[in-house]
Design a protein around this motif. Sequence first.
Motif, PDB file in Angstrom:
ATOM      1  N   UNK A  49      -4.539   3.080   7.468  1.00  0.00           N
ATOM      2  CA  UNK A  49      -3.325   2.275   7.425  1.00  0.00           C
ATOM      3  C   UNK A  49      -3.227   1.512   6.108  1.00  0.00           C
ATOM      4  N   UNK A  50      -1.998   1.302   5.626  1.00  0.00           N
ATOM      5  CA  UNK A  50      -1.761   0.547   4.400  1.00  0.00           C
ATOM      6  C   UNK A  50      -1.452  -0.900   4.748  1.00  0.00           C
ATOM      7  N   UNK A  51      -2.130  -1.826   4.061  1.00  0.00           N
ATOM      8  CA  UNK A  51      -1.909  -3.260   4.288  1.00  0.00           C
ATOM      9  C   UNK A  51      -1.670  -3.955   2.960  1.00  0.00           C
ATOM     10  N   UNK A  52      -0.665  -4.809   2.931  1.00  0.00           N
ATOM     11  CA  UNK A  52      -0.393  -5.589   1.731  1.00  0.00           C
ATOM     12  C   UNK A  52      -1.339  -6.779   1.679  1.00  0.00           C
ATOM     13  N   UNK A  53      -2.048  -6.937   0.578  1.00  0.00           N
ATOM     14  CA  UNK A  53      -2.973  -8.057   0.416  1.00  0.00           C
ATOM     15  C   UNK A  53      -2.197  -9.236  -0.168  1.00  0.00           C
ATOM     16  N   UNK A  54      -2.144 -10.372   0.535  1.00  0.00           N
ATOM     17  CA  UNK A  54      -1.423 -11.535  -0.003  1.00  0.00           C
ATOM     18  C   UNK A  54      -1.954 -11.945  -1.373  1.00  0.00           C
ATOM     19  N   UNK A  55      -1.062 -12.377  -2.235  1.00  0.00           N
ATOM     20  CA  UNK A  55      -1.448 -12.756  -3.600  1.00  0.00           C
ATOM     21  C   UNK A  55      -2.556 -13.801  -3.606  1.00  0.00           C
ATOM     22  N   UNK A  56      -2.485 -14.756  -2.694  1.00  0.00           N
ATOM     23  CA  UNK A  56      -3.477 -15.836  -2.676  1.00  0.00           C
ATOM     24  C   UNK A  56      -4.870 -15.295  -2.369  1.00  0.00           C
ATOM     25  N   UNK A  57      -4.949 -14.351  -1.449  1.00  0.00           N
ATOM     26  CA  UNK A  57      -6.245 -13.770  -1.087  1.00  0.00           C
ATOM     27  C   UNK A  57      -6.793 -12.949  -2.253  1.00  0.00           C
ATOM     28  N   UNK A  58      -5.919 -12.155  -2.876  1.00  0.00           N
ATOM     29  CA  UNK A  58      -6.369 -11.357  -4.010  1.00  0.00           C
ATOM     30  C   UNK A  58      -6.857 -12.240  -5.150  1.00  0.00           C
ATOM     31  N   UNK A  59      -6.113 -13.298  -5.453  1.00  0.00           N
ATOM     32  CA  UNK A  59      -6.492 -14.192  -6.549  1.00  0.00           C
ATOM     33  C   UNK A  59      -7.837 -14.852  -6.274  1.00  0.00           C
ATOM     34  N   UNK A  79      -2.911  -9.196   5.829  1.00  0.00           N
ATOM     35  CA  UNK A  79      -1.559  -8.925   5.390  1.00  0.00           C
ATOM     36  C   UNK A  79      -0.828  -7.926   6.268  1.00  0.00           C
ATOM     37  N   UNK A  80       0.485  -7.801   6.052  1.00  0.00           N
ATOM     38  CA  UNK A  80       1.309  -6.944   6.902  1.00  0.00           C
ATOM     39  C   UNK A  80       1.100  -5.455   6.627  1.00  0.00           C
ATOM     40  N   UNK A  81       1.377  -4.647   7.649  1.00  0.00           N
ATOM     41  CA  UNK A  81       1.333  -3.198   7.484  1.00  0.00           C
ATOM     42  C   UNK A  81       2.524  -2.760   6.635  1.00  0.00           C
ATOM     43  N   UNK A  82       2.252  -1.887   5.656  1.00  0.00           N
ATOM     44  CA  UNK A  82       3.311  -1.445   4.750  1.00  0.00           C
ATOM     45  C   UNK A  82       3.242   0.071   4.569  1.00  0.00           C
ATOM     46  N   UNK A  83       4.294   0.601   3.940  1.00  0.00           N
ATOM     47  CA  UNK A  83       4.323   2.003   3.557  1.00  0.00           C
ATOM     48  C   UNK A  83       4.988   2.118   2.197  1.00  0.00           C
ATOM     49  N   UNK A  84       4.754   3.238   1.527  1.00  0.00           N
ATOM     50  CA  UNK A  84       5.342   3.480   0.217  1.00  0.00           C
ATOM     51  C   UNK A  84       6.563   4.376   0.374  1.00  0.00           C
ATOM     52  N   UNK A  85       7.669   3.981  -0.269  1.00  0.00           N
ATOM     53  CA  UNK A  85       8.902   4.754  -0.243  1.00  0.00           C
ATOM     54  C   UNK A  85       9.430   4.897  -1.661  1.00  0.00           C
ATOM     55  N   UNK A  86      10.204   5.948  -1.905  1.00  0.00           N
ATOM     56  CA  UNK A  86      10.823   6.111  -3.213  1.00  0.00           C
ATOM     57  C   UNK A  86      11.704   4.908  -3.511  1.00  0.00           C
ATOM     58  N   UNK A  87      11.607   4.409  -4.739  1.00  0.00           N
ATOM     59  CA  UNK A  87      12.367   3.235  -5.123  1.00  0.00           C
ATOM     60  C   UNK A  87      13.803   3.561  -5.489  1.00  0.00           C
ATOM     61  N   UNK A  88      14.644   2.549  -5.668  1.00  0.00           N
ATOM     62  CA  UNK A  88      16.050   2.768  -6.004  1.00  0.00           C
ATOM     63  C   UNK A  88      16.243   3.286  -7.423  1.00  0.00           C
TER      64      UNK A  88
END
Length: 376
Positions: A49-59, A79-88
């Motif tokens: 699963x993909x999870x976004x790491x909060x900036x504060x935790x990464x820093x 962090x929240x579960x995320x997925x990658x999608x083609x950008x605009x």
Amino acid sequence: MSAPTRIGILFGGPSAEHEVSCASALGVARALAGGGYRTVAIGVTRTGAFRLVPDAVLAELRDRPAAERAIDDRLAVTGPAVELRSGPRPGTVQVSAVNAPGAVHAELDVVFPVLHGPFGEDGVVQGLLESLDVPYVGCGILASAVGMNKVAMKRVLRADGIPITPHVAFDAHTYRATDDPEKLVLGLRRPLFVKPASMGSSIGISRVAEGDDLAAAIEEALRHDQLVMVEQGVTGRELECAVLGGWRPEASAVGEVRVAGGWFDYQQKYFGDADPMIVPAVLPDEVTERVRELSLRAFAAIGGWGLARVDFLYDETTGELYVNELNTMPGFTAHSMYPKVWAAVGVGYREVVDRLVELARTRHAARPVTARRSAR
């Protein structure tokens, strides 16, 4: 003033090299943070699963080097579960919330997949990023797949006339069908090194000397892969050289790994108290140049792009050099050879990362227009 390049650091993953990937990602994050980039860390859990790491935790973790040995749980599940999608915009990708597709956390210009081992370094993630039409760091699908599979790699190197050690390969079915595993390694002299075909960081590898249990070593390799390679050991020095570049890649200084007794296993590679790496290696000039030449040839043979570390065995008694393997996403930890051998020729960690990001964009820009359109 142009906006900073937004780079997604993809790391972790379901392979046995999860912890190494997390430590490497922190090293990359530190370099990118000092280079004027906007970084977004995306942890891949052990279940994929993909999870976004909060900036504060990464820093926090990025600025604490001592945290590198016990960070995987915090980076992979926070962090929240995320997925990658083609950008605009062409050549970009969006990091979107899984449960709320309209919620976009970030838009990325480049992805840096700091993933080691299967499901990250073997072409799988590279295929995903190709389908999203986003620039990404490192080798493409084919080179990653060949580089990850030791059996395929040896075949490619041998076809190009690059010296390799004597070896055999067999699958789990063949092994289970034999009444004596010694029959599978006829013609090879001990010590032997038994390896899973698709694994790195010395995971699943066993050294089998006279009197050791070959079957037990094969069983250990089969825990990680259904294909096993058995190599004849070479009594010699372990040398490593880094490659960086695209159409005209360059080779670094040559380093040497020296271990007091035994061999360079997973524990000594990442958690040993002593630094076993000597940079630059003390070698005759002609040997150093031969290592650098063979590194570039091996990189070209697999169709490499961006980076790789090429590992050698050097038999001083005969003067023979053997390419042991290529690693298409070498470790970027404080213990890793790749940044050290570049530093020895005046190319610092941050410059290496900068060049890798630029190489990702260069390859993407050169991608055929029809390929880019079909990906979108």
